[in-house]
Enzyme design. Sequence first.
Site, short mmCIF file in Angstrom:
data_model
loop_
_atom_site.label_atom_id
_atom_site.label_comp_id
_atom_site.label_asym_id
_atom_site.label_seq_id
_atom_site.Cartn_x
_atom_site.Cartn_y
_atom_site.Cartn_z
N THR A 12 19.00 5.82 -0.30
CA THR A 12 18.07 6.62 0.48
C THR A 12 16.95 5.72 0.97
OG1 THR A 12 18.60 8.52 -0.91
CG2 THR A 12 16.58 8.64 0.40
N CYS A 97 -9.59 -7.05 38.37
CA CYS A 97 -8.61 -6.45 39.29
C CYS A 97 -8.80 -6.93 40.73
CB CYS A 97 -8.66 -4.93 39.21
SG CYS A 97 -10.26 -4.23 39.62
#
Length: 150
Positions: A12, A97
């Site tokens: 598990t 930018c």
Amino acid sequence: GGGHEFGKRSGTENLLGILSLGEVMSRLSEKLAQDVGSKMTEFRDHLRQKWPEMWLSGEHVAALPNTLCLAYPGLNGRSLMMNLDINGISVSTGSACATGSIEPSHVLTAMGLDQWIIDGAIRISIGATTSHHELEETAAVIGDCIAAIG
């Protein structure tokens, strides 16, 4: 045992371990971000104090920790930027930018600032890996360039 888990070791998954690791990594990344942000704020403020005669954007307001926009009276930002570039220091005359644009900053223009600020502004960015030595070297080169072209 058995052949489940696509042929991997049977068992598990350790969900508690997975969740714990995620929590530790989250807290570690928050701590790292705080430490880096604090260092960049300290470095930015240190640079601000180097030239009291300069105009500084956001001088008395909360500002990003990694960016400093300043203008020196009587100096053209593009001339200062080119002189710094020759000396190995990269700055910008506009926002990230708008890299490559030769137009004045539309942000500074929209703020209604004096033309000498718009024409003279440079933007310095501080990185997460910037060292104190690099900061001092940058400050010295900026001072030398201001003296040479001012």
